[in-house]
Design a protein around this motif. Structure first.
Motif, PDB file in Angstrom:
ATOM      1  N   ASP A 245       0.821  -1.207   0.000  1.00 59.93           N
ATOM      2  CA  ASP A 245       0.000   0.000   0.000  1.00 59.93           C
ATOM      3  C   ASP A 245       0.861   1.266   0.000  1.00 59.93           C
ATOM      4  O   ASP A 245       0.340   2.379  -0.134  1.00 59.93           O
ATOM      5  CB  ASP A 245      -0.914   0.042   1.232  1.00 59.93           C
ATOM      6  CG  ASP A 245      -1.927  -1.091   1.231  1.00 59.93           C
ATOM      7  OD1 ASP A 245      -2.246  -1.601   2.327  1.00 59.93           O
ATOM      8  OD2 ASP A 245      -2.402  -1.467   0.136  1.00 59.93           O
ATOM      9  N   THR A 246       2.143   1.114   0.181  1.00 61.12           N
ATOM     10  CA  THR A 246       3.056   2.253   0.198  1.00 61.12           C
ATOM     11  C   THR A 246       2.952   3.044  -1.096  1.00 61.12           C
ATOM     12  O   THR A 246       2.923   2.475  -2.189  1.00 61.12           O
ATOM     13  CB  THR A 246       4.505   1.774   0.405  1.00 61.12           C
ATOM     14  OG1 THR A 246       4.625   1.244   1.721  1.00 61.12           O
ATOM     15  CG2 THR A 246       5.510   2.904   0.217  1.00 61.12           C
ATOM     16  N   GLY A 247       2.869   4.360  -0.956  1.00 54.67           N
ATOM     17  CA  GLY A 247       2.777   5.214  -2.131  1.00 54.67           C
ATOM     18  C   GLY A 247       2.262   6.584  -1.774  1.00 54.67           C
ATOM     19  O   GLY A 247       2.034   6.898  -0.606  1.00 54.67           O
ATOM     20  N   LEU A 248       2.067   7.397  -2.805  1.00 50.48           N
ATOM     21  CA  LEU A 248       1.523   8.738  -2.636  1.00 50.48           C
ATOM     22  C   LEU A 248       0.056   8.695  -3.038  1.00 50.48           C
ATOM     23  O   LEU A 248      -0.270   8.311  -4.155  1.00 50.48           O
ATOM     24  CB  LEU A 248       2.292   9.728  -3.513  1.00 50.48           C
ATOM     25  CG  LEU A 248       1.834  11.184  -3.478  1.00 50.48           C
ATOM     26  CD1 LEU A 248       2.099  11.792  -2.104  1.00 50.48           C
ATOM     27  CD2 LEU A 248       2.560  11.988  -4.553  1.00 50.48           C
ATOM     28  N   TYR A 249      -0.828   9.089  -2.127  1.00 52.66           N
ATOM     29  CA  TYR A 249      -2.259   9.079  -2.385  1.00 52.66           C
ATOM     30  C   TYR A 249      -2.717  10.504  -2.675  1.00 52.66           C
ATOM     31  O   TYR A 249      -2.541  11.403  -1.854  1.00 52.66           O
ATOM     32  CB  TYR A 249      -3.013   8.483  -1.199  1.00 52.66           C
ATOM     33  CG  TYR A 249      -2.790   6.999  -1.083  1.00 52.66           C
ATOM     34  CD1 TYR A 249      -1.636   6.512  -0.472  1.00 52.66           C
ATOM     35  CD2 TYR A 249      -3.702   6.089  -1.609  1.00 52.66           C
ATOM     36  CE1 TYR A 249      -1.402   5.138  -0.396  1.00 52.66           C
ATOM     37  CE2 TYR A 249      -3.479   4.725  -1.534  1.00 52.66           C
ATOM     38  CZ  TYR A 249      -2.326   4.259  -0.935  1.00 52.66           C
ATOM     39  OH  TYR A 249      -2.105   2.903  -0.860  1.00 52.66           O
ATOM     40  N   LEU A 250      -3.297  10.675  -3.847  1.00 51.53           N
ATOM     41  CA  LEU A 250      -3.699  11.993  -4.324  1.00 51.53           C
ATOM     42  C   LEU A 250      -5.203  12.046  -4.514  1.00 51.53           C
ATOM     43  O   LEU A 250      -5.798  11.101  -5.040  1.00 51.53           O
ATOM     44  CB  LEU A 250      -3.039  12.279  -5.672  1.00 51.53           C
ATOM     45  CG  LEU A 250      -1.513  12.364  -5.686  1.00 51.53           C
ATOM     46  CD1 LEU A 250      -0.972  12.089  -7.075  1.00 51.53           C
ATOM     47  CD2 LEU A 250      -1.070  13.746  -5.229  1.00 51.53           C
ATOM     48  N   CYS A 251      -5.806  13.158  -4.110  1.00 53.09           N
ATOM     49  CA  CYS A 251      -7.212  13.361  -4.463  1.00 53.09           C
ATOM     50  C   CYS A 251      -7.282  14.442  -5.539  1.00 53.09           C
ATOM     51  O   CYS A 251      -6.392  15.292  -5.652  1.00 53.09           O
ATOM     52  CB  CYS A 251      -8.059  13.710  -3.260  1.00 53.09           C
ATOM     53  SG  CYS A 251      -7.713  15.303  -2.481  1.00 53.09           S
ATOM     54  N   ALA A 252      -8.336  14.392  -6.324  1.00 50.76           N
ATOM     55  CA  ALA A 252      -8.493  15.324  -7.436  1.00 50.76           C
ATOM     56  C   ALA A 252      -9.971  15.562  -7.686  1.00 50.76           C
ATOM     57  O   ALA A 252     -10.794  14.662  -7.498  1.00 50.76           O
ATOM     58  CB  ALA A 252      -7.838  14.772  -8.699  1.00 50.76           C
ATOM     59  N   GLY A 253     -10.300  16.776  -8.104  1.00 48.92           N
ATOM     60  CA  GLY A 253     -11.651  17.037  -8.545  1.00 48.92           C
ATOM     61  C   GLY A 253     -11.849  16.424  -9.911  1.00 48.92           C
ATOM     62  O   GLY A 253     -11.136  16.789 -10.843  1.00 48.92           O
ATOM     63  N   ALA A 254     -12.754  15.501 -10.052  1.00 45.00           N
ATOM     64  CA  ALA A 254     -12.950  14.803 -11.318  1.00 45.00           C
ATOM     65  C   ALA A 254     -13.332  15.809 -12.399  1.00 45.00           C
ATOM     66  O   ALA A 254     -14.262  16.599 -12.233  1.00 45.00           O
ATOM     67  CB  ALA A 254     -14.029  13.734 -11.180  1.00 45.00           C
ATOM     68  N   GLY A 255     -12.592  15.785 -13.490  1.00 45.97           N
ATOM     69  CA  GLY A 255     -12.863  16.710 -14.565  1.00 45.97           C
ATOM     70  C   GLY A 255     -12.304  18.094 -14.335  1.00 45.97           C
ATOM     71  O   GLY A 255     -12.300  18.927 -15.243  1.00 45.97           O
ATOM     72  N   ASP A 256     -11.826  18.352 -13.127  1.00 41.66           N
ATOM     73  CA  ASP A 256     -11.318  19.681 -12.760  1.00 41.66           C
ATOM     74  C   ASP A 256      -9.845  19.831 -13.065  1.00 41.66           C
ATOM     75  O   ASP A 256      -9.345  20.935 -13.167  1.00 41.66           O
ATOM     76  CB  ASP A 256     -11.580  19.913 -11.265  1.00 41.66           C
ATOM     77  CG  ASP A 256     -11.169  21.295 -10.817  1.00 41.66           C
ATOM     78  OD1 ASP A 256     -10.443  21.395  -9.813  1.00 41.66           O
ATOM     79  OD2 ASP A 256     -11.551  22.267 -11.474  1.00 41.66           O
ATOM     80  N   MET A 257      -9.144  18.709 -13.169  1.00 34.41           N
ATOM     81  CA  MET A 257      -7.717  18.684 -13.483  1.00 34.41           C
ATOM     82  C   MET A 257      -6.853  19.282 -12.384  1.00 34.41           C
ATOM     83  O   MET A 257      -5.720  19.662 -12.629  1.00 34.41           O
ATOM     84  CB  MET A 257      -7.447  19.398 -14.815  1.00 34.41           C
ATOM     85  CG  MET A 257      -8.201  18.769 -15.974  1.00 34.41           C
ATOM     86  SD  MET A 257      -8.120  19.741 -17.478  1.00 34.41           S
ATOM     87  CE  MET A 257      -9.258  21.061 -17.105  1.00 34.41           C
ATOM     88  N   ARG A 258      -7.396  19.455 -11.175  1.00 35.72           N
ATOM     89  CA  ARG A 258      -6.617  19.942 -10.056  1.00 35.72           C
ATOM     90  C   ARG A 258      -6.468  18.846  -9.020  1.00 35.72           C
ATOM     91  O   ARG A 258      -7.434  18.137  -8.727  1.00 35.72           O
ATOM     92  CB  ARG A 258      -7.283  21.163  -9.400  1.00 35.72           C
ATOM     93  CG  ARG A 258      -6.854  22.478 -10.024  1.00 35.72           C
ATOM     94  CD  ARG A 258      -7.530  22.722 -11.344  1.00 35.72           C
ATOM     95  NE  ARG A 258      -7.133  23.973 -11.970  1.00 35.72           N
ATOM     96  CZ  ARG A 258      -7.617  24.438 -13.099  1.00 35.72           C
ATOM     97  NH1 ARG A 258      -8.557  23.753 -13.734  1.00 35.72           N
ATOM     98  NH2 ARG A 258      -7.199  25.580 -13.614  1.00 35.72           N
ATOM     99  N   PHE A 259      -5.254  18.765  -8.458  1.00 35.42           N
ATOM    100  CA  PHE A 259      -4.930  17.733  -7.499  1.00 35.42           C
ATOM    101  C   PHE A 259      -4.526  18.339  -6.170  1.00 35.42           C
ATOM    102  O   PHE A 259      -3.986  19.454  -6.114  1.00 35.42           O
ATOM    103  CB  PHE A 259      -3.760  16.884  -8.014  1.00 35.42           C
ATOM    104  CG  PHE A 259      -4.114  15.955  -9.129  1.00 35.42           C
ATOM    105  CD1 PHE A 259      -4.319  16.433 -10.408  1.00 35.42           C
ATOM    106  CD2 PHE A 259      -4.235  14.597  -8.898  1.00 35.42           C
ATOM    107  CE1 PHE A 259      -4.649  15.573 -11.449  1.00 35.42           C
ATOM    108  CE2 PHE A 259      -4.552  13.722  -9.928  1.00 35.42           C
ATOM    109  CZ  PHE A 259      -4.763  14.210 -11.198  1.00 35.42           C
ATOM    110  N   GLY A 260      -4.763  17.579  -5.096  1.00 40.51           N
ATOM    111  CA  GLY A 260      -4.176  17.925  -3.818  1.00 40.51           C
ATOM    112  C   GLY A 260      -2.691  17.590  -3.830  1.00 40.51           C
ATOM    113  O   GLY A 260      -2.191  16.972  -4.774  1.00 40.51           O
ATOM    114  N   ALA A 261      -1.988  17.984  -2.758  1.00 42.55           N
ATOM    115  CA  ALA A 261      -0.546  17.739  -2.676  1.00 42.55           C
ATOM    116  C   ALA A 261      -0.221  16.295  -2.322  1.00 42.55           C
ATOM    117  O   ALA A 261       0.904  15.843  -2.510  1.00 42.55           O
ATOM    118  CB  ALA A 261       0.103  18.685  -1.675  1.00 42.55           C
ATOM    119  N   GLY A 262      -1.211  15.578  -1.792  1.00 47.89           N
ATOM    120  CA  GLY A 262      -1.019  14.151  -1.545  1.00 47.89           C
ATOM    121  C   GLY A 262      -0.629  13.809  -0.125  1.00 47.89           C
ATOM    122  O   GLY A 262      -0.162  14.658   0.648  1.00 47.89           O
TER     123      GLY A 262
END
Lengths: 107, 114
Positions: A83-100
């Motif tokens: 499960d190790t990794g960077l988890y990112l959220c994003a607004g679908a269709g918005d093309m903007r991501f959180g920093a993770g």
């Protein structure tokens, strides 16, 4: 620009522990996405949540979209080193991501 | 199996050089994107394209340009590389009819400008 804030920024846990990471915004989103990025690779989509209050499960991962569609959480049960990794959220269709959230699961 | 490829995994360039980053997708997707990824800042959108020869500025277009002459290829150009453009560059594509807006990413190009 709709900003997404993710917390915590870093998380290091032992194998078998449970954890929750968060994605928050002051804006309403029509839908939110969660991606996982492993070292040396691009992000890969895990899930899209669309309806306020929606809960989706993907094996040991549980995703929840807030009732007001401004926030989301990812809960992992019995974390494994894979499960190790960077988890990112994003607004679908918005093309903007959180920093993770950078998750490390130690064996 | 869907695939987005980027021309280089690692690149080292000198300040002032013109740099070309190439991205190719084999999914016949209409939409293509360029992001840069920096620690603590996440992915920031540089440019995107909805169709051939079409481009739109993202949040941080300064110092960059793009080219989309063919549907499958989207190029990012650094006209005169500077040290603050040292970063990981990610290309992505998405189908116009995508129900869940899933973006498919390439493996990234780690660019160092010295």
């Amino acid at each position: 620009t709709q900003l997404l804030e993710q917390s915590p920024q870093f998380l290091s846990i032992q194998e078998g522990e449970n954890l929750t990471v968060y994605c928050n915004s002051s804006s309403v989103f029509s839908s939110l996405q969660w991606y996982r990025q492993e070292p040396g690779e691009g992000p890969v989509l895990l899930v899209t949540v669309v309806t306020g209050g929606e809960v989706k499960k993907l094996k040991r991962l549980t995703f929840q979209f807030g009732d007001a569609r401004k926030d989301s959480s990812l809960h992992i049960t019995a974390a494994q080193p894979g499960d190790t990794g960077l988890y990112l959220c994003a607004g679908a269709g918005d093309m903007r991501f959180g920093a993770g959230t950078r998750l490390t699961v130690k064996p | 199996d869907v695939k987005v490829t980027q021309s280089s995994r690692y690149l080292v360039k000198r300040t002032g050089e013109k740099v070309f980053l190439e991205c190719v997708q084999d999914m016949d997707h209409e939409n293509m994107f360029w992001y840069r990824q920096d620690p603590g800042l996440g992915l920031r959108l540089i440019y995107f394209s909805y169709d051939v020869k079409m481009k739109e500025k993202g949040d941080i277009p300064e110092g960059y340009s793009v080219s989309r002459e063919k549907k499958e290829r989207f190029s990012l150009i650094l006209e005169s590389a500077s040290t603050n453009q040292t970063s990981m560059y990610l290309c992505a594509s998405r189908g116009a009819g995508s129900i869940n807006y899933e973006q498919y990413f390439g493996p990234g190009t780690r660019l160092t400008v010295t």
